[in-house]
Motif scaffolding. Sequence first.
Motif, PDB file in Angstrom:
ATOM      1  N   UNK A  75       7.856 -28.567 -48.486  1.00 58.83           N
ATOM      2  CA  UNK A  75       7.697 -29.822 -49.212  1.00 58.83           C
ATOM      3  C   UNK A  75       7.884 -31.010 -48.277  1.00 58.83           C
ATOM      4  N   UNK A  76       7.061 -32.034 -48.505  1.00 58.51           N
ATOM      5  CA  UNK A  76       7.088 -33.228 -47.658  1.00 58.51           C
ATOM      6  C   UNK A  76       7.377 -34.450 -48.512  1.00 58.51           C
ATOM      7  N   UNK A 119      -5.853 -39.653 -49.179  1.00 57.37           N
ATOM      8  CA  UNK A 119      -6.583 -38.460 -49.597  1.00 57.37           C
ATOM      9  C   UNK A 119      -6.431 -37.313 -48.613  1.00 57.37           C
ATOM     10  N   UNK A 120      -6.485 -37.612 -47.317  1.00 53.93           N
ATOM     11  CA  UNK A 120      -6.373 -36.559 -46.303  1.00 53.93           C
ATOM     12  C   UNK A 120      -5.027 -35.843 -46.374  1.00 53.93           C
ATOM     13  N   UNK A 121      -3.946 -36.610 -46.479  1.00 55.97           N
ATOM     14  CA  UNK A 121      -2.621 -35.993 -46.547  1.00 55.97           C
ATOM     15  C   UNK A 121      -2.443 -35.194 -47.836  1.00 55.97           C
ATOM     16  N   UNK A 125      -1.365 -30.126 -50.291  1.00 65.99           N
ATOM     17  CA  UNK A 125      -1.527 -29.442 -51.564  1.00 65.99           C
ATOM     18  C   UNK A 125      -0.563 -29.986 -52.604  1.00 65.99           C
ATOM     19  N   UNK A 126      -0.801 -29.684 -53.837  1.00 65.86           N
ATOM     20  CA  UNK A 126      -0.022 -30.254 -54.942  1.00 65.86           C
ATOM     21  C   UNK A 126       1.436 -29.829 -54.896  1.00 65.86           C
ATOM     22  N   UNK A 127       1.691 -28.577 -54.486  1.00 67.11           N
ATOM     23  CA  UNK A 127       3.054 -28.049 -54.525  1.00 67.11           C
ATOM     24  C   UNK A 127       3.962 -28.713 -53.485  1.00 67.11           C
ATOM     25  N   UNK A 128       3.423 -28.957 -52.291  1.00 65.83           N
ATOM     26  CA  UNK A 128       4.238 -29.491 -51.196  1.00 65.83           C
ATOM     27  C   UNK A 128       4.205 -31.015 -51.101  1.00 65.83           C
ATOM     28  N   UNK A 129       3.281 -31.632 -51.783  1.00 67.52           N
ATOM     29  CA  UNK A 129       3.122 -33.079 -51.663  1.00 67.52           C
ATOM     30  C   UNK A 129       4.134 -33.814 -52.539  1.00 67.52           C
ATOM     31  N   UNK A 130       5.165 -34.391 -51.893  1.00 67.32           N
ATOM     32  CA  UNK A 130       6.178 -35.174 -52.597  1.00 67.32           C
ATOM     33  C   UNK A 130       6.183 -36.625 -52.082  1.00 67.32           C
TER      34      UNK A 130
END
Length: 336
Positions: free
Chosen positions: A229-230, A239-241, A246-251
Amino acid sequence: MSWKNTKQNSFADSLVVEHKSLSELDDVHNIINWNEIEQTLSNLYSSVRGAPSYPPLMMFKILILQAWYGLSDEALEKQIARDLMFRRFIDLSLSESVPDHSSIWHFRQLLNTEKLLEPLLEQINTHLEQNSIIVSLGSINIIDATVIEAKQCRKRKGKNGNNTQDKEAGYNVKTAADGKKKTTYGFKMHANTDEDGFVKKMTYTPGNVHDSKEFDKLLDISKSKTCGQVFADSAYANKNNNEKLGKENNKILHRAYRNKPLTKEQKQENKQRSSIRYIVERTFGLLKLHHGLGKARYLGLERNKARAQLIAISHNLKTGMNIFKRMRNLRDCCIQ
C-alpha cells in the motif's frame, strides 16, 4: 594502502573508569553487523602506496556521529578528541590521534563519489530487518517530499558581480496552511518511509522538481510487481500512478478538480489516509529538528545529498536502537 590499528588498548585506556554514560551507544552494535559494513567499505582505499590511513569503518562511524549530533567537521574533530563515548563508539584508543576535519571531509566526498551511501542505507535496513526491528512483511509505503533551504538562498552580488546563489538549487512555491504562498530557494528531499518512520528509500533534487517526478524511484515498481500500500498526498494523484498501484494499494489522497468536488466518501477516505500519511511528515520534522536538515550546509546538490543520506542512515540507526531497547525492556519484564 594499509589501515591504522586504532583498536589496540593502551595503558591510558585501562585507566578509564566505566560509567553508564559511556555505553549509551553500545546498543547500536547489537543491531548492526559492522563486519558486513566494513566489507562494503573495504575497497575504498585501493592504493598500495602512502602512509596507513584511518579504517574506513571508523570513518563511517564518525560520519554517523556527525549526523546524530549535527556537528560541523571542525566541531566533530574537537568532540572526538575530548569525548570518551565518541572514542568508544568508533573504537579509537586514547593513545591514537584523532582524524582532522579535512580527513572527515575527504572521506564523506569519497563515499559520495563511489556512490556507496545508497547501498549502505539498504544494508543497514536489512540488518534492522534481520533483527526484527524493521517489519518488511506487509510493510506500507508513505511518500512525501520536504523543502530544504539552500546555504546561499538570497540573490546577492559577489566580488565579481555574479549572483552568489547556489546554482544547483531551485525555487519551490508552496501554499501554506494559512493560504499564503511561500517561496523557498533550495532543494528537496523525497522519501519513502514505513509505518514506524524508518526511511526505506530517498532521493534528492533541486527545489523546483515536482514531487511526483520521483515517485517511481522511491517505490522501485520496475523491480517488483507488488510494492504494498502507498500513502501520499494529492500531489501524487494522477492516472498513471493509479494504474501502477491498482485499487487495493492506492492510498493516495483524492484530489478535487474544477467543477468536480470531493464526495463525502472521498473526504472520509482522505481523513483515514491522512492519519497514516502524517508519519512521513513527523519523520521530516525530526530530521530538521534534531539533525539540521532544514538548511543545506554545503554548496551544490551532490554534497548536500550525501549529507541527507547520512542523516537518513543515522535516523534509522537511532530509531532502531530505541526500538531495540524497548524490546529488551519488555523481554526483561516478561522474564521477571
